[in-house]
Scaffold this motif. Structure first.
Motif, PDB file in Angstrom:
ATOM      1  N   THR A   1      61.899 -14.584 -70.583  1.00  0.00           N
ATOM      2  CA  THR A   1      60.968 -15.698 -70.855  1.00  0.00           C
ATOM      3  C   THR A   1      60.455 -16.331 -69.556  1.00  0.00           C
ATOM      4  N   CYS A   2      60.903 -15.816 -68.416  1.00  0.00           N
ATOM      5  CA  CYS A   2      60.414 -16.345 -67.141  1.00  0.00           C
ATOM      6  C   CYS A   2      58.955 -15.926 -66.952  1.00  0.00           C
ATOM      7  N   GLN A   3      58.097 -16.878 -66.556  1.00  0.00           N
ATOM      8  CA  GLN A   3      56.655 -16.561 -66.507  1.00  0.00           C
ATOM      9  C   GLN A   3      56.057 -16.659 -65.109  1.00  0.00           C
ATOM     10  N   GLN A   4      56.193 -17.844 -64.461  1.00  0.00           N
ATOM     11  CA  GLN A   4      55.511 -17.993 -63.162  1.00  0.00           C
ATOM     12  C   GLN A   4      56.265 -18.972 -62.276  1.00  0.00           C
ATOM     13  N   ILE A   5      55.902 -18.937 -61.006  1.00  0.00           N
ATOM     14  CA  ILE A   5      56.480 -19.879 -60.045  1.00  0.00           C
ATOM     15  C   ILE A   5      55.304 -20.530 -59.328  1.00  0.00           C
ATOM     16  N   TRP A   6      55.343 -21.863 -59.210  1.00  0.00           N
ATOM     17  CA  TRP A   6      54.207 -22.508 -58.551  1.00  0.00           C
ATOM     18  C   TRP A   6      54.612 -23.764 -57.807  1.00  0.00           C
ATOM     19  N   ASN A   7      53.731 -24.151 -56.882  1.00  0.00           N
ATOM     20  CA  ASN A   7      53.934 -25.322 -56.030  1.00  0.00           C
ATOM     21  C   ASN A   7      53.115 -26.463 -56.632  1.00  0.00           C
ATOM     22  N   ASN A   8      53.791 -27.477 -57.147  1.00  0.00           N
ATOM     23  CA  ASN A   8      53.056 -28.571 -57.814  1.00  0.00           C
ATOM     24  C   ASN A   8      52.827 -29.766 -56.901  1.00  0.00           C
ATOM     25  N   GLY A   9      53.126 -29.581 -55.615  1.00  0.00           N
ATOM     26  CA  GLY A   9      52.884 -30.668 -54.655  1.00  0.00           C
ATOM     27  C   GLY A   9      54.048 -31.626 -54.518  1.00  0.00           C
ATOM     28  N   TYR A  10      55.070 -31.470 -55.400  1.00  0.00           N
ATOM     29  CA  TYR A  10      56.315 -32.257 -55.270  1.00  0.00           C
ATOM     30  C   TYR A  10      57.459 -31.320 -54.932  1.00  0.00           C
ATOM     31  N   SER A  11      57.494 -30.162 -55.626  1.00  0.00           N
ATOM     32  CA  SER A  11      58.564 -29.177 -55.479  1.00  0.00           C
ATOM     33  C   SER A  11      57.960 -27.825 -55.848  1.00  0.00           C
ATOM     34  N   PHE A  12      58.817 -26.803 -56.026  1.00  0.00           N
ATOM     35  CA  PHE A  12      58.271 -25.576 -56.640  1.00  0.00           C
ATOM     36  C   PHE A  12      58.976 -25.415 -57.984  1.00  0.00           C
ATOM     37  N   LEU A  13      58.187 -25.027 -58.970  1.00  0.00           N
ATOM     38  CA  LEU A  13      58.715 -24.916 -60.335  1.00  0.00           C
ATOM     39  C   LEU A  13      58.726 -23.460 -60.772  1.00  0.00           C
ATOM     40  N   VAL A  14      59.827 -23.036 -61.419  1.00  0.00           N
ATOM     41  CA  VAL A  14      59.859 -21.731 -62.092  1.00  0.00           C
ATOM     42  C   VAL A  14      59.731 -22.057 -63.573  1.00  0.00           C
ATOM     43  N   GLU A  15      58.644 -21.596 -64.178  1.00  0.00           N
ATOM     44  CA  GLU A  15      58.335 -21.978 -65.551  1.00  0.00           C
ATOM     45  C   GLU A  15      58.656 -20.871 -66.551  1.00  0.00           C
ATOM     46  N   TYR A  16      59.131 -21.296 -67.705  1.00  0.00           N
ATOM     47  CA  TYR A  16      59.547 -20.374 -68.765  1.00  0.00           C
ATOM     48  C   TYR A  16      58.667 -20.526 -69.996  1.00  0.00           C
TER      49      TYR A  16
END
Ligand SMILES: OSc1ccc(O)cc1O
Ligand SMILES: [Zn+2]
Length: 263
Positions: free
Chosen positions: A55-70
């Protein structure tokens, strides 16, 4: 004290321009966990963590931290048990860290700082149909906090570290598949502290059942250094600011009790 006023001025934070006020903010996070003031609760059950790496989809930089999204459109990666009455779906995980190994965590244990802290964010899919709904509601979210210490290299983390150069700037996104978030959990997930608090980034809503692990995980100095190579700023901005010290200042307990699952 900060707890009595209707509006709580959360301290100026380097990342956020100007003071932030949170209406009636008396259940804010993070906090210092004073071990001898925590209350053992024998009713607290072991956590039931069941994550599906697919279910892991993407990793991105949101300007606060980096998020690994599911993918949280079904109950594939879930958290139950512990202090929770319902089933919660994993939607993302992210970290907070310092510019040096001397500090960086959001929570502390008897004032002890760690170089970084992992947050695994879940929302109550028994009561709500979207994260955006749950984030505004009491008992809407459950966040597992795991402290990071500098030591041996974390093999599972390396796949994530290798993806970071591709998301150096704010708003950059890359596809990220098959990551088992469970590999970031400590071996012992039965011992934890739990209390009711808030997001530590805007909207700072008081919708979080916090579950802070007693046992930390170890990552290498070099792995943590790659976290610090990320930037708060987008590619267009002329002044690049390195993404460090992305933690919130600690908040007053305001009479809350921190419970422990262990004696
Ligand atoms: O920092 S804790 C935290 C929890 C949930 C969330 O959606 C964002 C957060 O930053
Ligand atoms: Zn966080």
């Amino acid at each position: 004290t900060a707890c009595s006023s209707k509006y709580v001025l959360s301290q100026m934070h380097p990342m956020w321009q100007g003071p932030l006020t949170v209406p009636g903010g008396d259940h804010q996070s993070p906090i210092d966990i004073v071990v001898r003031k925590s209350v053992f609760d024998s009713e607290l059950k072991p956590l039931v963590i069941d994550y599906d790496p697919k279910t892991c989809q993407q990793i991105w930089n949101n300007g606060y931290s980096f998020l690994v999204e599911y993918d949280d459109t079904t109950d594939k990666s879930t958290l139950k048990g512990g202090p929770l009455q319902d089933t919660y779906r994993l939607c993302q995980f992210h970290f907070h860290w310092g510019e040096s190994n001397a500090w960086g965590s959001e929570h502390t244990v008897d004032r002890r700082l760690f170089p970084a802290e992992l947050h695994l964010v879940h929302w109550n899919s028994d009561k709500y149909s979207l994260f955006e709904e749950a984030v505004m509601e009491e008992n809407g979210l459950a966040v597992i906090g795991v402290f990071l210490k500098v030591g041996k290299r974390h093999e599972g983390l390396q796949k994530l570290v290798d993806a970071l150069p591709a998301i150096r700037h704010k708003s950059s996104v890359v596809e990220f598949n098959r990551f088992d978030a469970a590999c970031l959990l400590p071996t012992n997930t039965d011992d934890y502290w739990t209390y009711h608090g808030s997001l530590t980034t805007p909207p700072l809503t008081e919708s979080v059942s916090w579950i802070v692990m007693k046992q930390h995980i170890e990552v290498s100095h070099d792995q943590l250094a790659v976290f610090r190579s990320l930037l708060f700023t987008s590619a267009e901005e002329e002044v690049q600011k390195s993404m460090v010290n992305n933690f919130r200042v600690q908040q007053s307990l305001c009479g809350r009790t921190v419970r422990s699952s262990f004696t």
